[in-house]
Design an enzyme around this catalytic site. Structure first.
Site, mmCIF file in Angstrom:
data_model
loop_
_atom_site.group_PDB
_atom_site.id
_atom_site.type_symbol
_atom_site.label_atom_id
_atom_site.label_comp_id
_atom_site.label_asym_id
_atom_site.label_seq_id
_atom_site.Cartn_x
_atom_site.Cartn_y
_atom_site.Cartn_z
ATOM 1 N N LYS A 74 0.850 -1.197 0.000
ATOM 2 C CA LYS A 74 0.000 0.000 0.000
ATOM 3 C C LYS A 74 0.885 1.246 0.000
ATOM 4 O O LYS A 74 1.873 1.306 0.757
ATOM 5 C CB LYS A 74 -0.930 -0.017 1.225
ATOM 6 C CG LYS A 74 -1.963 1.111 1.222
ATOM 7 C CD LYS A 74 -2.970 0.975 2.369
ATOM 8 C CE LYS A 74 -4.005 2.094 2.332
ATOM 9 N NZ LYS A 74 -5.000 1.992 3.432
ATOM 10 N N SER A 149 -10.043 2.116 2.226
ATOM 11 C CA SER A 149 -9.083 2.834 1.423
ATOM 12 C C SER A 149 -8.039 1.926 0.761
ATOM 13 O O SER A 149 -7.417 2.341 -0.214
ATOM 14 C CB SER A 149 -8.365 3.874 2.277
ATOM 15 O OG SER A 149 -7.529 3.250 3.233
ATOM 16 N N SER A 173 -10.547 -0.025 6.502
ATOM 17 C CA SER A 173 -9.856 0.077 5.210
ATOM 18 C C SER A 173 -9.127 -1.173 4.752
ATOM 19 O O SER A 173 -8.646 -1.215 3.619
ATOM 20 C CB SER A 173 -8.868 1.243 5.236
ATOM 21 O OG SER A 173 -9.564 2.452 5.122
#
Lengths: 478, 93
Positions: A74, A149, A173
């Protein structure tokens, strides 16, 4: 090759069925020909270099179980010498000068970073649409959101562009995109995985974890992600476990709590049906089910949408155009430098949350908002304490609906309401997972497991036993 | 409810310029504050605020230097520097 789990790939590397370089090239080719927009940066040269080093270790008999396994990272984790944008224009030019502890741990374990995964800007969003680099598409249906997210990470794993990925979970997320993409995601107990070098959104809630095809793989990845880190002042000194050790334990006699508030109005009927069918499957495995109540869970949304913006308004004050990140052209004076750099660098949702946080923390409003929200946080935590006196694990939906059409939720508050079932675990700091539980209209439905503090090994055991008895997690998008 | 003047003041505190979308911003912030207003429905008189999920106390360590000098690599990514300083527009003539 790309449908294999980490455990299977590791075996293949060990048997010399393929090399890490071959494996890495295979995934890089898949990323190249994919239109999911799952990555912000693809680090092909670095990946091949890391894969070569991994192959050397394998040849020398010095490999561990994760040596040579590729992953998507990420873009919220700092990676030394590699752009780390957090999905923001503000950090579009930011080449991190150091490694986050999670990045360091994964490097030490010889994993191969394929690239940096797309995400909502500074992790503020539930659909990956707030990313400066455009939305990620759901591999099951390109018109749908992958969630957020960590939407890039989840889409990469579901779309078989990477065998595993890292994510972060401040309000859902990791779990919500895992649910909407039909894969496995774990948010550990707060403080279990170091936050050092993980770009901060809401510091008292942020927690990193693995995103994988299976619980068995999540355990492998958590084994190298978790642990005390003196560089993170909120890192816990609680001992880690071998998270793979208990996967095969029987779950006979397990008591599952179903909170009535998680099955009330607002939950899609078919999602409820699939979640309850998964719970039935656990009963067939020897678990018993108990109805419970988490009476304050409805207040998780207002409490979260005060606590998180307050903390983000403070954390993002460092983005000022002076030391790193975006700087406006030709500022008139120092004030204009701050104002124009921040106005140009931040997107709409980030600005909204900074504004709410700034207001809620300003003189005269602190008690009514932040302090009040922190008190309600205590009530939510007490609800869980009472529940865990009677049950071993809490189950319910992750998201009230399946993946929705990209662009269809226009009102920010409507998007916040989609987080209803995930926020409580963050506010209380508890570990929680999402595992595939079936399909509705050909889109994945996730089952949420919430455990008591430090029960990651137990959650992974429960999830693994379910995945031994079901095949939802083996389904792949066309 | 907050009005446009308050929103301008909040934007100034947050160092953001929202003058182009002032009405829209005010409306959106009020929608979020309406959501937050649900908090006042619960009595929390005797409840202790929870600032840390695990009620951990701040860990302390010996007061020793643990950082090495990274100024060159940290300043390499700065917009403007000179002689080890970060440059900003002139504040005092």
């Amino acid at each position: 090759m790309h449908n294999k789990t980490i455990a299977q790939l590791s075996q293949g590397l060990k048997n010399r069925d393929f090399s890490s370089v071959e494996l890495t090239q295979h995934y890089l080719q898949r990323i190249n020909s994919s239109n999911l927009n799952a990555f912000i940066s693809v680090t092909a040269d670095l990946a091949i270099e890391q894969a070569r080093a991994a192959d050397d270790k394998i040849a020398q008999g010095k490999a561990n179980i994760l040596t040579g396994i590729p992953y998507a990272h990420k873009d919220i984790f700092c990676t030394n010498g590699v752009k780390t944008s957090a999905g923001s224009k503000m950090l579009d030019n930011f080449i991190a000068p150091y490694d986050a502890s999670v990045s360091h741990n994964l490097n030490q374990a010889d994993l191969v970073m394929l690239g940096k995964a797309n995400m909502d800007e500074f992790a503020m969003g539930s659909s990956t649409e707030t990313s400066y680099y455009g939305a990620t598409l759901n591999p099951w249906d390109g018109k749908k959101t992958p969630g957020g997210s960590s939407g890039g990470s989840a889409a990469a794993v579901a779309g078989r562009l990477a065998p595993c990925a890292t994510g972060t979970d401040t309000g859902g997320s990791i779990r919500q995109p895992a649910s909407l993409c039909g894969i496995t995601g774990l948010k550990p107990t707060y403080g279990r995985v170091s936050r050092y070098g993980m770009i901060a959104y809401a510091s008292s809630l942020d927690q990193a974890g693995p995103i994988t095809q299976t619980a068995q793989d999540a355990a492998l990845l958590l084994n190298v992600m978790a642990g005390f880190d003196e560089k993170d002042s909120t890192s816990s000194q609680q001992k880690t476990q071998d998270y793979s050790a208990n996967l095969n334990n029987s779950i006979k006699g397990l008591t599952i709590g179903l909170p009535k508030e998680f099955f009330a109005d607002g939950l899609d009927d078919d999602v409820a049906t699939k979640v309850l069918a998964a719970v039935k499957e656990f009963e067939a495995l020897g678990a018993t089910v108990k109805q419970i109540s988490l009476p304050n869970s409805a207040y998780a949304i207002p409490a979260y949408y005060i606590v998180a913006p307050c903390e983000c308004s403070s954390n993002l004050s460092r983005m000022d155009g002076v030391r790193f990140g975006h700087r406006c052209d030709n500022p008139k004076d120092l004030d204009d430098l701050y104002l124009s750099s921040r106005t140009e660098g931040f997107g709409e949702e980030v600005k909204r949350r900074i504004m709410i946080g700034t207001y809620a923390l300003s003189a005269g409003y602190y008690d009514a908002y932040y302090l009040k929200a922190q008190k309600i946080r205590h009530l939510i935590s007490d609800d869980f304490k009472a529940a865990f006196a009677d049950v071993d694990v809490i189950m319910g939906p992750v998201s009230p609906t399946i993946a929705w059409d990209l662009g269809s939720i226009k009102n920010p508050v409507d998007m916040y309401l989609a987080d209803i079932y995930t926020l409580s675990a963050n506010l209380a700091g508890l570990p929680a997972m999402s595992i595939p539980a079936g399909f509705s209209q050909n889109l994945p439905v996730g089952l949420q497991l919430i455990g008591n503090y430090w029960s990651e090994a137990k959650l992974l055991n429960i999830a693994h036993q379910f995945q031994q008895a079901t095949d939802h997690h083996q389904q792949t998008p066309q | 409810m907050i009005d446009n003047d308050q929103v301008k003041q909040i934007a100034n505190l947050a160092k953001l310029n929202i003058s182009d979308d002032l009405d829209k911003t005010t409306q959106e912030l009020n929608n979020i504050l309406a959501l937050a207003a649900q908090l006042s429905a619960i009595n929390t008189d005797d409840i202790v605020p929870m600032s840390h999920p695990l009620n951990m106390v701040q860990r302390l360590r010996e007061d020793e230097i643990t950082e090495t000098d990274n100024s060159a690599s940290f300043q390499a990514i700065a917009p403007q520097t000179a002689k080890h300083h970060y440059l900003v527009p002139t504040v005092i003539e």
